[in-house]
Design an enzyme around this catalytic site. Structure first.
Site, PDB file in Angstrom:
ATOM      1  N   ASP A 108      -6.971  -1.145  -4.605  1.00 15.69           N
ATOM      2  CA  ASP A 108      -8.059  -0.833  -3.672  1.00 15.69           C
ATOM      3  C   ASP A 108      -9.004   0.210  -4.261  1.00 15.69           C
ATOM      4  O   ASP A 108     -10.220   0.113  -4.093  1.00 15.69           O
ATOM      5  CB  ASP A 108      -7.495  -0.326  -2.341  1.00 15.69           C
TER       6      ASP A 108
ATOM      7  N   ASP B 185       0.865  -1.181   0.000  1.00  9.87           N
ATOM      8  CA  ASP B 185       0.000   0.000   0.000  1.00  9.87           C
ATOM      9  C   ASP B 185       0.899   1.228   0.000  1.00  9.87           C
ATOM     10  O   ASP B 185       2.015   1.194   0.537  1.00  9.87           O
ATOM     11  CB  ASP B 185      -0.908   0.018   1.229  1.00  9.87           C
TER      12      ASP B 185
END
Length: 167
Positions: free
Chosen positions: A131, A114
Site C-alpha cells: 500500500d 495488513d
C-alpha cells in the site's frame, strides 16, 4: 538505465512486502499487536478482504480484475516507453510492485495481509508495504504528470521528441 535501476528497486520493494507479510503471519495472531516505533506505529495483523478502508469487502474477483488491469496498464506504459522521465519510471515501478504484492495475497490467501497501524491515529486503516508503494507511486505519478510529462515525455504531433522539432 533508469528502467533497470527502478525495476530492481520495485522488485526489492515487492520482496520486502512479501517478507513483512510472511513475518507478520508467522509471529502475530489475527488482531495481535506489537510495537514497531512505540507511540507512533505498531504491527497489527489484519486480514483485509476489501480495498482501501475495506471498501469492496468480499469482492475478491472484482479487486483482482481492477488491480490486474491497472498493473497491466502501468507495465504497458513502461514497455512502450511512454514514460521516460526518472520520476515517472519510479512512480510506475512502485505502483507495479505494490499492485503485484497485493495481487499475490489475494490469489494465495483470498485477502491482503495488513500490519502497519498508526497508534496516534487509531481510526486510520491498517496498511502494508504494498500500500505504501502504491500511494507513493501515485503521488510521484501525479507530480510527474503535472510538472514533468508535458516538458519531457509528451510526444509531439509530428513525431518530434524535442522542442527543436528533431525526432
Amino acid at each position: 538505465m533508469y528502467y533497470w535501476i527502478f525495476g530492481l528497486l520495485g522488485l526489492a520493494a515487492l520482496g520486502l512486502d512479501q517478507w513483512v507479510k510472511a513475518w507478520t503471519t508467522a509471529h502475530l495472531a489475527l488482531g495481535e499487536t506489537t510495537p514497531l516505533l512505540p507511540g507512533l506505529v505498531e504491527l497489527m495483523r489484519v486480514h483485509n478482504y476489501g480495498a482501501a478502508w475495506s471498501s469492496f469487502s468480499g469482492q475478491k474477483w472484482l479487486l483482482l480484475g481492477v488491480t490486474g488491469v491497472i498493473v497491466l496498464a502501468v507495465a504497458w506504459l513502461l514497455v512502450r516507453k511512454v514514460v521516460r522521465h526518472p520520476v515517472g519510471i519510479l512512480a510506475c515501478c512502485l505502483i507495479l510492485s505494490g499492485g503485484i504484492g497485493n495481487i499475490l495475497d489475494r490469489l494465495r490467501l483470498g485477502y491482503v495481509v495488513d500490519m502497519l497501524h498508526f497508534q496516534f491515529w487509531p481510526s486510520y486503516p491498517t496498511f502494508n508495504v504494498a500500500d505504501m508503494c502504491i500511494v507513493s507511486g501515485a503521488v510521484l505519478g501525479a507530480v510527474y504528470y503535472v510538472y514533468l510529462y508535458e516538458k519531457h515525455d509528451r510526444r509531439k504531433p509530428n513525431g518530434a521528441d524535442d522542442a527543436t522539432g528533431n525526432g
